[in-house]
Design a protein around this motif. Structure first.
Motif, PDB file in Angstrom:
ATOM      1  N   GLU A   1       0.825  -1.212   0.000  1.00  0.00           N
ATOM      2  CA  GLU A   1       0.000   0.000   0.000  1.00  0.00           C
ATOM      3  C   GLU A   1       0.854   1.254   0.000  1.00  0.00           C
ATOM      4  OE1 GLU A   1      -3.697   0.170   2.260  1.00  0.00           O
ATOM      5  OE2 GLU A   1      -3.340  -1.909   2.870  1.00  0.00           O
ATOM      6  N   ALA A   2       2.020   1.208   0.638  1.00  0.00           N
ATOM      7  CA  ALA A   2       2.936   2.347   0.592  1.00  0.00           C
ATOM      8  C   ALA A   2       3.503   2.510  -0.810  1.00  0.00           C
ATOM      9  CB  ALA A   2       4.048   2.163   1.617  1.00  0.00           C
ATOM     10  N   TYR A   3       3.817   1.382  -1.473  1.00  0.00           N
ATOM     11  CA  TYR A   3       4.296   1.433  -2.850  1.00  0.00           C
ATOM     12  C   TYR A   3       3.224   2.041  -3.756  1.00  0.00           C
ATOM     13  CZ  TYR A   3       6.101  -0.055  -7.388  1.00  0.00           C
ATOM     14  OH  TYR A   3       6.546  -0.063  -8.694  1.00  0.00           O
ATOM     15  N   ALA A   4       1.985   1.575  -3.612  1.00  0.00           N
ATOM     16  CA  ALA A   4       0.894   2.062  -4.464  1.00  0.00           C
ATOM     17  C   ALA A   4       0.666   3.554  -4.280  1.00  0.00           C
ATOM     18  CB  ALA A   4      -0.384   1.283  -4.162  1.00  0.00           C
TER      19      ALA A   4
ATOM     20  N   VAL B   1      -1.555  -5.542 -10.937  1.00  0.00           N
ATOM     21  CA  VAL B   1      -2.796  -4.804 -10.693  1.00  0.00           C
ATOM     22  C   VAL B   1      -3.393  -5.190  -9.345  1.00  0.00           C
ATOM     23  CG1 VAL B   1      -5.146  -4.394 -11.494  1.00  0.00           C
ATOM     24  CG2 VAL B   1      -3.262  -4.533 -13.146  1.00  0.00           C
ATOM     25  N   GLY B   2      -3.583  -6.477  -9.113  1.00  0.00           N
ATOM     26  CA  GLY B   2      -4.272  -6.921  -7.907  1.00  0.00           C
ATOM     27  C   GLY B   2      -3.586  -6.521  -6.618  1.00  0.00           C
ATOM     28  N   VAL B   3      -2.266  -6.692  -6.562  1.00  0.00           N
ATOM     29  CA  VAL B   3      -1.547  -6.381  -5.321  1.00  0.00           C
ATOM     30  C   VAL B   3      -1.577  -4.890  -5.028  1.00  0.00           C
ATOM     31  CG1 VAL B   3       0.765  -6.340  -4.278  1.00  0.00           C
ATOM     32  CG2 VAL B   3      -0.080  -8.423  -5.364  1.00  0.00           C
TER      33      VAL B   3
ATOM     34  N   MET C   1       9.426   3.154   0.977  1.00  0.00           N
ATOM     35  CA  MET C   1       9.913   2.355   2.097  1.00  0.00           C
ATOM     36  C   MET C   1       9.695   3.078   3.426  1.00  0.00           C
ATOM     37  SD  MET C   1      11.151  -0.444   3.277  1.00  0.00           S
ATOM     38  CE  MET C   1      11.951  -1.399   1.988  1.00  0.00           C
ATOM     39  N   ARG C   2      10.019   4.360   3.487  1.00  0.00           N
ATOM     40  CA  ARG C   2       9.855   5.095   4.740  1.00  0.00           C
ATOM     41  C   ARG C   2       8.388   5.146   5.166  1.00  0.00           C
ATOM     42  NH1 ARG C   2      14.344   8.109   6.510  1.00  0.00           N
ATOM     43  NH2 ARG C   2      12.896   9.266   7.831  1.00  0.00           N
TER      44      ARG C   2
ATOM     45  N   LEU D   1      13.094   1.886  -7.090  1.00  0.00           N
ATOM     46  CA  LEU D   1      12.250   2.120  -5.917  1.00  0.00           C
ATOM     47  C   LEU D   1      12.650   3.426  -5.244  1.00  0.00           C
ATOM     48  CD1 LEU D   1      10.305  -0.272  -5.570  1.00  0.00           C
ATOM     49  CD2 LEU D   1      12.550  -1.206  -6.144  1.00  0.00           C
ATOM     50  N   THR D   2      11.658   4.202  -4.812  1.00  0.00           N
ATOM     51  CA  THR D   2      11.944   5.456  -4.128  1.00  0.00           C
ATOM     52  C   THR D   2      12.054   5.243  -2.619  1.00  0.00           C
ATOM     53  OG1 THR D   2       9.613   6.017  -3.811  1.00  0.00           O
ATOM     54  CG2 THR D   2      10.642   6.699  -5.902  1.00  0.00           C
TER      55      THR D   2
END
Length: 287
Positions: free
Chosen positions: A139-142, A211-213, A241-242, A236-237
């Protein structure tokens, strides 16, 4: 703190739903050692953890490193849906069941980090501590914004079945070596991915989950969690992660390392030092 790379861990297989899953086991049959489960990502196999397997074993742990279905020495499952996240994390939990291991520390990199987050979220009773490298909570990635979407441009290519395979194994601008120019072992990756069906199997992790994840909610994590990101990661930013701390109910710790995306291969000594500090020395009674 660094241990020499080694392939001494015994290699074995078990079967789940007709798919053979290969794994490395540093101490077969030893139920006295606490277990650590190492999960690799794309385009890697369990071999990427060589230095960590040796180091953690010497620290008193039983180290398990599976090849995700379709990768390494594991079988290629025939359908795209066979690579959905829920199926892959079920493979990892089944490995613990197969070996009679109730709980383990879980360490994941890249897609292995995604699966590690999901194992810890969906099966909290199986995870003591969690370490995620490069990729934050899904969810943080999204929610990582435009900067993360731009860094993840390659995913659009990977989703193009057939086109991606021809492009990545070709000699053009978007061949494997130029798409992932910092990978420390480019020739090994190309040779392995050139084997029949292996590149398609590896890319199906993206095609079954991109898509699903990223569009649904996921459980929060109760386990103490260490997130590690590297300053030279082009994919990746730091934000994704933070910001993962918002999805961790247990202790949260964040560390930033030098180097590029492939932390276990590029910065083994620094990674091993962090693992020793966070997981502890299993050879001592207090561990």
């Amino acid at each position: 703190m660094n241990a020499p790379a080694t392939d001494d861990a015994a290699q074995a297989r078990f079967e789940r739903d007709g798919v053979g899953i290969a794994y490395r086991d540093s101490a077969p049959g030893d139920q006295t050692r606490p277990a650590v489960l190492l999960l690799h990502g794309f385009p890697d196999t369990s071999a990427m953890w060589r230095a960590q397997i040796a180091f953690l074993h010497d620290l008193g742990y039983r180290v398990l490193a599976p090849d995700t279905r379709g990768c390494g020495h594991s079988d290629i499952a025939p359908r795209r849906r066979d690579y959905r996240a829920e199926t892959v994390i079920a493979d990892h939990v089944a490995l613990l069941d197969h070996l009679g291991i109730a709980r383990a520390d879980v360490v994941g990199h890249d897609w292995g980090a995604v699966f590690a987050w999901l194992v810890a979220g969906h099966h909290p009773e199986r995870v003591n501590r969690l370490v995620t490298l490069s990729v934050g909570h899904p969810e943080a990635y999204a929610a990582g914004g435009w900067e993360q979407k731009r860094a993840g441009w390659y995913i659009g290519l990977f989703l193009l079945a057939g086109i991606a395979e021809r492009t990545l194994l070709g000699r053009g601008r978007f061949r494997l070596e130029r798409t992932m120019p910092e990978h420390p072992e480019p020739a090994e990756v190309r040779n392995r991915m050139a084997a029949p069906g292996r590149l398609t199997a590896a890319l199906r992790v993206y095609r079954a989950n991109a898509v699903g994840v990223l569009t649904r909610g996921h459980p929060r994590v109760r386990a103490p969690t260490l997130g590690i990101w590297s300053r030279g990661d082009r994919f990746l930013t730091e934000r994704q992660m933070r910001d993962s701390r918002r999805f961790v109910d247990g202790e949260w710790r964040y560390e930033r390392l030098p180097g590029g995306h492939w932390i276990p291969l590029e910065e083994p000594a620094r990674l091993n030092a962090l693992l020793a500090d966070f997981l502890g020395d299993a050879r001592t009674p207090s561990a």
